[in-house]
Design an enzyme around this catalytic site. Structure first.
Site, PDB file in Angstrom:
ATOM      1  N   ARG A 238       0.854  -1.192   0.000  1.00  0.00           N
ATOM      2  CA  ARG A 238       0.000   0.000   0.000  1.00  0.00           C
ATOM      3  C   ARG A 238       0.890   1.242   0.000  1.00  0.00           C
ATOM      4  O   ARG A 238       1.960   1.248   0.629  1.00  0.00           O
ATOM      5  CB  ARG A 238      -0.888   0.069   1.249  1.00  0.00           C
ATOM      6  CG  ARG A 238      -2.153  -0.790   1.204  1.00  0.00           C
ATOM      7  CD  ARG A 238      -3.200  -0.294   0.198  1.00  0.00           C
ATOM      8  NE  ARG A 238      -4.403  -1.100   0.243  1.00  0.00           N
ATOM      9  CZ  ARG A 238      -4.645  -2.172  -0.523  1.00  0.00           C
ATOM     10  NH1 ARG A 238      -3.750  -2.574  -1.405  1.00  0.00           N
ATOM     11  NH2 ARG A 238      -5.792  -2.823  -0.420  1.00  0.00           N
ATOM     12  N   GLU A 267      -3.816   7.954  -4.894  1.00  0.00           N
ATOM     13  CA  GLU A 267      -4.142   7.207  -6.113  1.00  0.00           C
ATOM     14  C   GLU A 267      -5.421   7.751  -6.717  1.00  0.00           C
ATOM     15  O   GLU A 267      -6.368   8.007  -5.958  1.00  0.00           O
ATOM     16  CB  GLU A 267      -4.279   5.716  -5.791  1.00  0.00           C
ATOM     17  CG  GLU A 267      -2.957   5.116  -5.345  1.00  0.00           C
ATOM     18  CD  GLU A 267      -3.023   3.604  -5.081  1.00  0.00           C
ATOM     19  OE1 GLU A 267      -4.085   3.002  -5.271  1.00  0.00           O
ATOM     20  OE2 GLU A 267      -1.991   3.043  -4.688  1.00  0.00           O
ATOM     21  N   HIS A 286      -1.515   0.313  -9.533  1.00  0.00           N
ATOM     22  CA  HIS A 286      -2.169  -0.568  -8.554  1.00  0.00           C
ATOM     23  C   HIS A 286      -2.856  -1.761  -9.246  1.00  0.00           C
ATOM     24  O   HIS A 286      -4.082  -1.904  -9.184  1.00  0.00           O
ATOM     25  CB  HIS A 286      -3.191   0.236  -7.718  1.00  0.00           C
ATOM     26  CG  HIS A 286      -3.514  -0.436  -6.411  1.00  0.00           C
ATOM     27  ND1 HIS A 286      -3.812   0.269  -5.269  1.00  0.00           N
ATOM     28  CD2 HIS A 286      -3.590  -1.748  -6.069  1.00  0.00           C
ATOM     29  CE1 HIS A 286      -4.069  -0.583  -4.278  1.00  0.00           C
ATOM     30  NE2 HIS A 286      -3.931  -1.814  -4.750  1.00  0.00           N
TER      31      HIS A 286
HETATM   32  P1  NAP Z   1      -1.473 -11.187   5.296  1.00  0.00           P
HETATM   33  O1  NAP Z   1      -1.524 -12.642   4.988  1.00  0.00           O
HETATM   34  O2  NAP Z   1      -2.295 -10.652   6.430  1.00  0.00           O
HETATM   35  O3  NAP Z   1       0.071 -10.807   5.552  1.00  0.00           O
HETATM   36  C1  NAP Z   1       0.493  -9.598   6.060  1.00  0.00           C
HETATM   37  C2  NAP Z   1       1.765  -9.836   6.860  1.00  0.00           C
HETATM   38  O4  NAP Z   1       2.254  -8.562   7.318  1.00  0.00           O
HETATM   39  C3  NAP Z   1       1.574 -10.712   8.080  1.00  0.00           C
HETATM   40  O5  NAP Z   1       2.450 -11.798   8.013  1.00  0.00           O
HETATM   41  C4  NAP Z   1       1.913  -9.813   9.269  1.00  0.00           C
HETATM   42  O6  NAP Z   1       2.617 -10.554  10.239  1.00  0.00           O
HETATM   43  C5  NAP Z   1       2.787  -8.730   8.617  1.00  0.00           C
HETATM   44  N1  NAP Z   1       2.714  -7.460   9.358  1.00  0.00           N
HETATM   45  C6  NAP Z   1       1.613  -6.794   9.758  1.00  0.00           C
HETATM   46  N2  NAP Z   1       1.972  -5.684  10.427  1.00  0.00           N
HETATM   47  C7  NAP Z   1       3.319  -5.671  10.434  1.00  0.00           C
HETATM   48  C8  NAP Z   1       4.276  -4.770  10.980  1.00  0.00           C
HETATM   49  N3  NAP Z   1       3.914  -3.698  11.686  1.00  0.00           N
HETATM   50  N4  NAP Z   1       5.582  -5.041  10.791  1.00  0.00           N
HETATM   51  C9  NAP Z   1       5.966  -6.150  10.117  1.00  0.00           C
HETATM   52  N5  NAP Z   1       5.100  -7.038   9.580  1.00  0.00           N
HETATM   53  C10 NAP Z   1       3.792  -6.795   9.740  1.00  0.00           C
HETATM   54  O7  NAP Z   1      -1.884 -10.317   4.040  1.00  0.00           O
HETATM   55  P2  NAP Z   1      -1.682 -10.653   2.472  1.00  0.00           P
HETATM   56  O8  NAP Z   1      -2.891 -11.333   1.937  1.00  0.00           O
HETATM   57  O9  NAP Z   1      -0.339 -11.271   2.280  1.00  0.00           O
HETATM   58  O10 NAP Z   1      -1.705  -9.160   1.884  1.00  0.00           O
HETATM   59  C11 NAP Z   1      -0.759  -8.192   2.332  1.00  0.00           C
HETATM   60  C12 NAP Z   1      -1.138  -6.812   1.842  1.00  0.00           C
HETATM   61  O11 NAP Z   1      -0.895  -6.710   0.447  1.00  0.00           O
HETATM   62  C13 NAP Z   1      -2.639  -6.447   1.973  1.00  0.00           C
HETATM   63  O12 NAP Z   1      -2.949  -5.948   3.256  1.00  0.00           O
HETATM   64  C14 NAP Z   1      -2.838  -5.407   0.894  1.00  0.00           C
HETATM   65  O13 NAP Z   1      -2.738  -4.101   1.424  1.00  0.00           O
HETATM   66  C15 NAP Z   1      -1.682  -5.666  -0.081  1.00  0.00           C
HETATM   67  N6  NAP Z   1      -2.175  -6.090  -1.419  1.00  0.00           N
HETATM   68  C16 NAP Z   1      -1.935  -5.295  -2.496  1.00  0.00           C
HETATM   69  C17 NAP Z   1      -2.390  -5.680  -3.740  1.00  0.00           C
HETATM   70  C18 NAP Z   1      -2.142  -4.829  -4.960  1.00  0.00           C
HETATM   71  O14 NAP Z   1      -2.974  -4.816  -5.853  1.00  0.00           O
HETATM   72  N7  NAP Z   1      -1.016  -4.144  -5.087  1.00  0.00           N
HETATM   73  C19 NAP Z   1      -3.097  -6.876  -3.904  1.00  0.00           C
HETATM   74  C20 NAP Z   1      -3.308  -7.670  -2.775  1.00  0.00           C
HETATM   75  C21 NAP Z   1      -2.849  -7.264  -1.527  1.00  0.00           C
HETATM   76  P3  NAP Z   1       2.613 -10.135  11.798  1.00  0.00           P
HETATM   77  O15 NAP Z   1       1.164  -9.990  12.178  1.00  0.00           O
HETATM   78  O16 NAP Z   1       3.327 -11.255  12.491  1.00  0.00           O
HETATM   79  O17 NAP Z   1       3.352  -8.863  11.884  1.00  0.00           O
END
Ligand code: NAP
Length: 326
Positions: A238, A267, A286
């Protein structure tokens, strides 16, 4: 009486039909224009369900106007566009679409990493501009991917999918999360690192965390100073997690080598944004989850979540679990 639902953008016809069979639908039936805030404000008092995208800011002011709203179904895995606490206080369920976009987003993240490392957009433009006069030893040279070190900040679903791709390139993987993932360390052969160590040792740094109060501005000036001058930063998570002003200065002062960016603080990103002036930046609008199949799956999951909540069932993907005592 059928529950009233407002949909904030055109969705695939078969899903609209499915919703129409159980709900009284109104829709902002446009492909490329977000719903005007004023219309959203007009709709919110009466509706039982809202189907929205990350382009809609579902803040406390808007939720305050809701009288009957039971569910906000976001067609995205990230939900930083929604004030979840405000929704929870009003007993409104918030849902998202995790899982179905994991592999597609990991594909795009790896594609952006490769495009940035090997300067693919710049090289293509060079050729089309008629600048290709001869083969030259150091012309358009980039950074190696094979055998390099990849640091992933946020080892969640997409982070792990990225590791599986990186393994094909024999990359050494470091990761940083708030909680260590011992099972993933064992299964994927990845190494947990404090943030500073990851930033110092990685050739590629991929941001894969959600956008939260904690991750806002997480990568800024002092962090770029720790990175290698050959490092490449990739952000498909993000905008706002990486400080864009500091990224710009790190690039122009050659503190780091390049950046691939799919997401921006604002955006659509303004055309005159300073990052877009740098050939070292590969910028995308995006499109992390933008494959035809995945976008249809995301819409499908969002529709299912919405219908489940309106029927009084627990939706498959609920963000504010405390609301249903999960
Ligand atoms: P997820 O499975 O919830 O993974 C997010 C990871 O981030 C978790 O392992 C979490 O582990 C870690 N995290 C959270 N807060 C943190 C912090 N303060 N410091 C370090 N690590 C932290 O989510 P996902 O499905 O992989 O998706 C991740 C993100 O990608 C989404 O939230 C979204 O914003 C983004 N995304 C973007 C697109 C795009 O079109 N560009 C598409 C899909 C997703 P801990 O809780 O142990 O910290």
């Amino acid at each position: 009486m059928k529950p009233k639902v407002f949909i904030t953008r055109k969705i695939p016809a078969h899903l609209l039909k499915e919703l129409q069979s159980v709900c009284d639908i109104s829709i902002w039936d446009h492909e490329d224009t977000p719903v005007p805030r004023i219309l959203l404000e007009e709709k919110i008092p009466d509706i039982d369900g809202l189907f929205c995208l990350l382009t809609e800011k579902i803040d406390a002011d808007l939720l305050e106007k809701a009288n009957n709203l039971k569910v906000v179904s976001n067609m995205a895995v990230g939900y930083n566009n929604i004030d979840v606490d405000a929704a929870t206080k009003k007993g409104i369920i918030v849902t998202n679409t995790p899982g179905v976009l994991t592999e597609t987003t990991a594909d795009l993240t790896f594609a952006l990493l490769m495009a940035t490392a090997r300067r693919i957009p710049e090289a293509s433009e060079f050729l089309r501009d008629g600048k290709w006069n001869t083969w030259s030893p150091m012309l358009l040279t980039g950074q190696d991917i094979y055998n390099s070190t990849l640091g992933i900040i946020g080892m969640g679903r997409i982070g792990e999918a990225l590791v599986r791709r990186a393994k094909g390139f024999n990359m050494n993987i470091l990761y940083h999360n708030r909680k260590r993932k011992l099972d993933a360390e064992e299964e994927l052969d990845i190494q947990y690192c404090p943030l500073d160590k990851l930033l110092k040792e990685s050739d590629f740094i991929c941001i894969m965390t959600p956008y939260t109060e904690e991750t806002k501005n997480m990568i800024r000036k002092e962090h770029f100073k720790l990175m290698k001058d050959t490092a490449i930063l990739i952000n498909t998570a993000r905008g706002g997690i990486v400080n864009e002003e500091d990224l710009y200065h790190a690039l122009v002062s050659n503190e780091i080598w390049a950046a691939g960016v799919d997401v921006f603080e604002q955006e659509p990103v303004p055309r005159n944004h300073q990052l877009l002036t740098l050939p070292k930046v590969v910028a995308l609008p995006h499109i992390g989850s933008a494959s035809i199949a995945t976008r249809i799956k995301m819409a499908n999951v969002a529709v299912n979540n919405l219908i489940q909540a309106l029927k009084g069932e627990i939706p498959d993907h609920i963000v504010n679990k405390e609301i249903v005592n999960l």
